[in-house]
Scaffold this motif. Structure first.
Motif, short mmCIF file in Angstrom:
data_model
loop_
_atom_site.label_atom_id
_atom_site.label_comp_id
_atom_site.label_asym_id
_atom_site.label_seq_id
_atom_site.Cartn_x
_atom_site.Cartn_y
_atom_site.Cartn_z
N GLY A 156 0.86 -1.17 0.00
CA GLY A 156 0.00 0.00 0.00
C GLY A 156 0.90 1.22 0.00
N SER A 157 0.63 2.18 -0.88
CA SER A 157 1.51 3.34 -0.98
C SER A 157 0.74 4.59 -1.34
N ILE A 158 1.34 5.74 -1.03
CA ILE A 158 0.78 7.05 -1.32
C ILE A 158 1.75 7.77 -2.24
N HIS A 159 1.22 8.31 -3.36
CA HIS A 159 2.04 8.95 -4.38
C HIS A 159 1.62 10.40 -4.52
N ILE A 160 2.61 11.30 -4.51
CA ILE A 160 2.35 12.74 -4.55
C ILE A 160 3.23 13.36 -5.64
N TYR A 161 2.62 14.17 -6.52
CA TYR A 161 3.33 14.76 -7.66
C TYR A 161 3.09 16.26 -7.72
N ASP A 162 4.04 16.96 -8.33
CA ASP A 162 3.93 18.43 -8.40
C ASP A 162 3.27 18.89 -9.70
N ASN A 163 2.40 18.06 -10.26
CA ASN A 163 1.71 18.43 -11.50
C ASN A 163 0.36 17.71 -11.56
N ALA A 164 -0.34 17.85 -12.69
CA ALA A 164 -1.65 17.22 -12.85
C ALA A 164 -1.55 15.72 -13.09
N HIS A 165 -0.38 15.25 -13.50
CA HIS A 165 -0.01 13.84 -13.56
C HIS A 165 -0.74 13.04 -14.64
N PHE A 166 -2.03 12.87 -14.52
CA PHE A 166 -2.77 12.03 -15.46
C PHE A 166 -2.90 12.71 -16.83
N ASP A 167 -2.54 11.97 -17.88
CA ASP A 167 -2.64 12.46 -19.26
C ASP A 167 -1.90 13.78 -19.47
N LEU A 168 -0.83 13.95 -18.74
CA LEU A 168 0.00 15.14 -18.90
C LEU A 168 0.83 14.99 -20.17
N ALA A 169 0.77 15.99 -21.05
CA ALA A 169 1.40 15.88 -22.37
C ALA A 169 2.91 15.67 -22.28
N GLU A 170 3.54 16.21 -21.23
CA GLU A 170 4.99 16.12 -21.10
C GLU A 170 5.48 14.73 -20.65
N ARG A 171 4.58 13.91 -20.17
CA ARG A 171 5.01 12.61 -19.65
C ARG A 171 5.41 11.65 -20.76
N ARG A 172 6.22 10.62 -20.39
CA ARG A 172 6.74 9.67 -21.36
C ARG A 172 6.40 8.24 -20.91
N LEU A 173 6.23 7.36 -21.89
CA LEU A 173 5.80 5.99 -21.65
C LEU A 173 6.50 5.07 -22.64
N TRP A 174 6.85 3.85 -22.18
CA TRP A 174 7.53 2.90 -23.04
C TRP A 174 6.79 1.56 -23.03
N ASN A 175 6.77 0.91 -24.19
CA ASN A 175 6.19 -0.41 -24.30
C ASN A 175 7.00 -1.39 -23.44
N PRO A 176 6.36 -2.11 -22.51
CA PRO A 176 7.13 -2.98 -21.61
C PRO A 176 7.76 -4.18 -22.31
N ASP A 177 7.24 -4.56 -23.48
CA ASP A 177 7.77 -5.72 -24.20
C ASP A 177 8.93 -5.35 -25.13
N THR A 178 8.83 -4.19 -25.78
CA THR A 178 9.85 -3.80 -26.76
C THR A 178 10.76 -2.68 -26.26
N LEU A 179 10.34 -2.00 -25.19
CA LEU A 179 11.02 -0.80 -24.65
C LEU A 179 11.07 0.33 -25.66
N ALA A 180 10.17 0.29 -26.64
CA ALA A 180 10.04 1.40 -27.59
C ALA A 180 9.13 2.46 -26.98
N GLU A 181 9.49 3.74 -27.17
CA GLU A 181 8.67 4.80 -26.60
C GLU A 181 7.36 4.92 -27.36
N ALA A 182 6.30 5.22 -26.63
CA ALA A 182 4.97 5.38 -27.19
C ALA A 182 4.37 6.68 -26.67
N PRO A 183 3.42 7.27 -27.39
CA PRO A 183 2.75 8.47 -26.88
C PRO A 183 2.12 8.17 -25.52
#
Length: 200
Positions: A156-183
């Motif tokens: 169980g954990s608590i996460h705190i961020y200094d931005n809106a976090h969800f669907d933030l345009a500046e955030r980055r994500l990678w495919n866990p199988d290929t490690l290729a970056e995705a929107p």
């Protein structure tokens, strides 16, 4: 003897007033966010909260969201997002960043993380860590990691961020199988999260 019982009753009243509540915790974090040293200030508040894991779970249970979705959003604004995560055994997220500073507190169990680094534009593993309750971490804005509870009984954990976090345009994500970056999108992050509850 009478004075002893009066003092004990007063202590019990104080303890009831000071017991963890989500509402008060959010208010305190909101006030701390205005400080230049907001991250250490919030880390201090979070460290104190972690001393009451039973109270946190009781508050979360009363809201019901975590039981349905695996997480419970307590606050989302342009400069502060707070939520609780029920890190079930086997839960594995895709690699991602936060596009800002994060303060994370594990209040129950142990939470595993796989860290990554960018090398010549490609994502590469950079070590695993396990964070055992009670523990607070301040994470830098350039950190890339994936929650990995494959070797944990759950957390169980608590996460705190200094931005809106969800669907933030500046955030980055990678495919866990290929490690290729995705929107980045929150929907895609959850789609790639293994062991996540189905969207409610």
């Amino acid at each position: 003897m009478g004075g002893f019982f009066v003092a004990a009753a007063a202590r019990r009243r104080i303890m009831r007033r000071m017991a963890f509540t989500i509402e008060r915790f959010v208010e305190d974090c909101r006030a701390a966010r205005a400080r230049a040293d907001w991250a250490p200030a919030v880390a201090g508040l979070l460290g104190a909260a972690l001393l009451e894991p039973g109270a946190i779970d009781a508050e979360v249970a009363s809201r019901g969201a975590s039981a349905r979705k695996g997480f419970d959003v307590w606050l989302r604004s342009d400069d502060l997002t707070i939520y609780q995560v029920e890190g079930r055994r086997g839960l594995i997220s895709p690699p991602h960043d936060h596009a800002g500073v994060a303060v994370v507190g594990v209040y129950r169990g142990a939470e595993g993380y796989q860290n990554y680094r960018l090398a010549d534009g490609r994502l590469a593993p950079a070590g695993r860590i396990t964070v055992t309750a009670p523990a607070v971490s301040v994470l830098p804005p350039d950190l890339i990691h994936a929650l990995d509870n494959s070797d944990s009984a759950g957390s169980g954990s608590i996460h705190i961020y200094d931005n809106a976090h969800f669907d933030l345009a500046e955030r980055r994500l990678w495919n866990p199988d290929t490690l290729a970056e995705a929107p980045y999108s929150t929907a895609q992050q959850f789609k790639w999260t293994k062991g996540a509850r189905p969207a409610a």
